[in-house]
Write an enzyme that holds these catalytic residues in place. Structure first.
Site, PDB file in Angstrom:
ATOM      1  N   PHE A 129       0.753  -1.193   0.067  1.00 54.75           N
ATOM      2  CA  PHE A 129       0.092  -0.017  -0.030  1.00 54.75           C
ATOM      3  C   PHE A 129       0.801   1.329   0.020  1.00 54.75           C
ATOM      4  CE2 PHE A 129      -2.639   3.391   1.566  1.00 54.75           C
ATOM      5  CZ  PHE A 129      -3.888   3.059   1.204  1.00 54.75           C
ATOM      6  N   VAL A 153       0.840  -9.476  -2.366  1.00 53.83           N
ATOM      7  CA  VAL A 153      -0.112  -9.450  -1.891  1.00 53.83           C
ATOM      8  C   VAL A 153      -0.909 -10.699  -1.974  1.00 53.83           C
ATOM      9  CG1 VAL A 153      -2.470  -8.018  -1.466  1.00 53.83           C
ATOM     10  CG2 VAL A 153      -0.602  -6.828  -2.319  1.00 53.83           C
ATOM     11  N   HIS A 160      -9.409  -7.478   2.671  1.00 56.93           N
ATOM     12  CA  HIS A 160      -8.391  -6.435   2.917  1.00 56.93           C
ATOM     13  C   HIS A 160      -7.365  -6.959   1.426  1.00 56.93           C
ATOM     14  CE1 HIS A 160      -5.004  -4.333   4.756  1.00 56.93           C
ATOM     15  NE2 HIS A 160      -4.199  -5.343   4.382  1.00 56.93           N
ATOM     16  N   ARG A 199       6.250 -17.878  -8.551  1.00 53.42           N
ATOM     17  CA  ARG A 199       6.467 -16.566  -9.380  1.00 53.42           C
ATOM     18  C   ARG A 199       7.601 -15.603  -8.875  1.00 53.42           C
ATOM     19  NH1 ARG A 199       1.587 -18.615  -9.941  1.00 53.42           N
ATOM     20  NH2 ARG A 199       0.440 -18.443 -11.703  1.00 53.42           N
TER      21      ARG A 199
END
Length: 227
Positions: A129, A153, A160, A199
């Site tokens: 964020f 994330v 959230h 990833r």
């Protein structure tokens, strides 16, 4: 007695249908009062595809001709001119087990393409964020040719995830637009930790390395062509 208005005349421009053995025709078909008048023997509006080039083939041929036009100038960034380019990497500490691997992939890629270690600066922030505002500040500083934005994330039990993922993406976009410096989005948005690890050096490659390649190309494009 009211006179009856004549039916409208519609002009249809053929774009895809043409015979294989004929050149592109500039003729048109006119429809007047429900009946059609074909102005050329080379055109057909039949539903049959027999004897006609497919729309994709026609589009590909036209696009190829456009690309080969001598007057068209094509500009792209280079991946072999990394010397002298300076990069900032903003990294989220949250999910550090993933973001550290992404950071390693990015730095290794920069070194591979001749970016000097002293031209790379890493800035850590608490989470994804917070990436946007720092990236914008770095872009406006005038010190860097591009800013990498790295984070991870991972979806949990609440909403959230959606709030942070969307805010991170819009924050990086805003940073790039407001600073005029390429800010590259390298934030993973994954359903679980396995996806994130895959990833960040696993079977799906390292997205940090891919982000670095994007940063190199964009930095080169801006530095050598868009000044």
């Amino acid at each position: 007695m009211k006179s009856l208005a004549s039916p409208p005349c519609l002009r249809l421009i053929p774009t895809a249908h043409r015979q294989l053995n004929s050149r592109q025709s500039s003729s048109a078909c006119y429809i007047h009062g429900g009946s059609s008048v074909n102005k050329s023997n080379n055109l057909s509006f039949s539903s049959s595809t027999s004897g006609f080039a497919s729309p994709l083939a026609v589009e590909k041929e036209l696009r190829s001709s456009f690309v080969q036009t001598a007057a068209v100038r094509h500009v792209t960034g280079s991946l072999i001119r990394g010397e002298g380019l300076r990069f900032a990497i903003v990294v989220a500490r949250f999910n550090e087990v993933v973001t550290k691997l992404l950071l390693e992939g990015a730095i290794e890629t920069f070194k591979k393409y001749s970016v000097r270690e002293e031209d790379i600066e890493v800035i850590w922030v608490p989470g994804s964020f917070e990436i946007g505002v720092v990236a914008q500040n770095l872009g406006k500083s005038g010190k860097f040719h591009a800013v990498l934005c790295i984070g991870a994330v991972i979806r949990g039990d609440t909403t959230h995830y959606d709030a942070v993922a969307n805010s991170a993406a819009s924050g990086v976009l805003s940073a790039s637009i407001n600073s005029g410096v390429p800010c590259i989005f390298g934030v993973l948005t994954c359903e679980d930790m396995d996806q994130a690890l895959n990833r960040s050096g696993g079977k799906a490659g390292n997205k940090g390395a891919e982000t670095a390649l994007t940063a190199l190309e964009m930095a080169s494009l801006f530095e050598h062509h868009l000044k």
